[in-house]
Design an enzyme around this catalytic site. Structure first.
Site, mmCIF file in Angstrom:
data_model
loop_
_atom_site.group_PDB
_atom_site.id
_atom_site.type_symbol
_atom_site.label_atom_id
_atom_site.label_comp_id
_atom_site.label_asym_id
_atom_site.label_seq_id
_atom_site.Cartn_x
_atom_site.Cartn_y
_atom_site.Cartn_z
ATOM 1 N N LYS A 164 -100.378 6.809 -3.355
ATOM 2 C CA LYS A 164 -100.357 6.671 -1.897
ATOM 3 C C LYS A 164 -98.924 6.874 -1.408
ATOM 4 C CE LYS A 164 -103.062 3.781 0.971
ATOM 5 N NZ LYS A 164 -103.951 4.749 1.587
HETATM 6 N N1 PMP Z 1 -108.840 8.779 0.576
HETATM 7 C C1 PMP Z 1 -107.674 8.741 1.242
HETATM 8 C C2 PMP Z 1 -106.985 10.008 1.546
HETATM 9 C C3 PMP Z 1 -107.126 7.518 1.629
HETATM 10 O O1 PMP Z 1 -105.972 7.466 2.306
HETATM 11 C C4 PMP Z 1 -107.814 6.328 1.339
HETATM 12 C C5 PMP Z 1 -107.257 5.005 1.757
HETATM 13 N N2 PMP Z 1 -106.374 4.510 0.774
HETATM 14 C C6 PMP Z 1 -109.028 6.412 0.635
HETATM 15 C C7 PMP Z 1 -109.506 7.654 0.273
HETATM 16 C C8 PMP Z 1 -109.796 5.167 0.284
HETATM 17 O O2 PMP Z 1 -109.095 4.413 -0.651
HETATM 18 P P1 PMP Z 1 -109.311 2.847 -0.790
HETATM 19 O O3 PMP Z 1 -110.775 2.641 -0.923
HETATM 20 O O4 PMP Z 1 -108.574 2.496 -2.027
HETATM 21 O O5 PMP Z 1 -108.759 2.213 0.432
#
Ligand code: PMP
Length: 299
Positions: A155
């Site tokens: 991230k």
């Molecule tokens: N895809 C993207 C591009 C994201 O930014 C996120 C958010 N982190 C997700 C998927 C979903 O991830 P998570 O379930 O870990 O929040």
């Protein structure tokens, strides 16, 4: 003041708990100029036993992984990060909250990762990112980044330019959200959430490789396994998605949210009759530690 803070707000910044306006940072930060920072999006929920951070360990492992692949020095342990988060929630008198840890890098106008880093953590009350109503989604003209161009599962702040461009495009065209394909034309994910589709009583979600394989996506896969809901990770194209019965997005901020349509295609199955709707309820129980009939199908 803004939508995320008020006069009472306390943040964690570089080892101290402060009011947001007391925090300082460098205008020469590599994060500001080049997007070299890493962050997390975490939720905590109000439960009868007090605030419960959902999957803190998984989120902080991902934060540490991001710092590592970007070469950002970062020495906090998962346990320390979790303890700081609970402390921060308490100081802000919040239980139902969204938590945003961010590691920024120091003053460095070169392109080799700075040797300094600062951890900032903020929290605020936040409803479901994409709301509760069914979404009208547009296929983006932007693709998700080539996984050879970056670490797609980290991230990293700079990666979100792709998400911002696709969201702007979709909203400016009158849609709610954007769906992005990968470089091979496979369905990848939404700008900030993963996607599932339902066809003939079975769920499908894109395989890892070009996507941020979200923690919510993993949770949904686990719940499906435990509840006996058939699910498969596989690559699929847009035309297959446009023949699906139903579809939904998953993410920490968005939680589980259904799709009304994709471009001109309306998903035919009534949302309340879909597996997505069932999973939306099971996910709520899971985050509150209330999901009762784990393994009920197996017994
Ligand atoms: N895809 C993207 C591009 C994201 O930014 C996120 C958010 N982190 C997700 C998927 C979903 O991830 P998570 O379930 O870990 O929040």
């Amino acid at each position: 003041m803004n939508a995320y803070s008020n006069n009472q707000t306390i943040i964690y910044h570089n080892g101290e708990f402060l009011k947001p306006e007391a925090a300082t940072g460098s205008l020469y930060s590599q994060t500001l100029h080049y997007g070299n920072g890493v962050f997390e999006g975490i939720r905590s929920y109000e439960t009868p036993k007090g605030a419960k951070i959902f999957k803190a360990k998984e989120h902080y492992k991902r934060l540490k992984y991001g710092a590592e692949v970007m070469g950002i020095p970062f020495n906090y342990t998962v346990e320390e990060l979790t303890a700081i988060t609970y402390d921060l929630l308490k100081r802000n008198n919040l239980e139902d909250a969204y938590i945003r840890p961010l590691i920024t890098t120091g003053a460095n106008m070169g392109l080799y990762t700075s040797k300094e880093s600062i951890l900032t953590m903020q929290c605020w009350e936040w409803g479901k990112l994409m709301g509760d109503k069914l979404l009208r989604v547009m296929t983006s003209s932007f693709e998700r980044p080539n996984p050879k161009s970056c670490f797609v599962e980290a991230k990293v702040t700079g990666h979100y330019i792709n998400s911002i461009l696709s969201t702007n495009e979709a909203k400016d065209a009158g849609f709610d959200e954007a769906l992005l394909l990968d470089m091979h034309g496979n369905v990848a994910e939404c700008s900030g959430a993963n996607i599932f589709m339902e066809k003939n009583g079975k769920l499908y979600t894109p395989k890892k490789g070009s996507i941020m394989a979200g923690i919510t996506r993993s949770t949904i896969l686990e719940i499906c396994q435990e509840e006996g809901i058939p699910v498969e990770e596989k690559h699929f194209k847009l035309d297959e998605l446009k023949q699906a019965d139903s579809s939904f997005f998953t993410g920490t901020a968005a939680e589980v949210v259904g799709l009304k349509s994709l471009d001109e295609y309306e998903f035919p199955l009534r949302w309340t009759d879909s597996l997505g709707f069932k999973l939306m309820q099971l996910y709520q129980q899971e985050v509150l530690g209330q999901r009762k009939n784990k393994f009920s199908k197996a017994l």
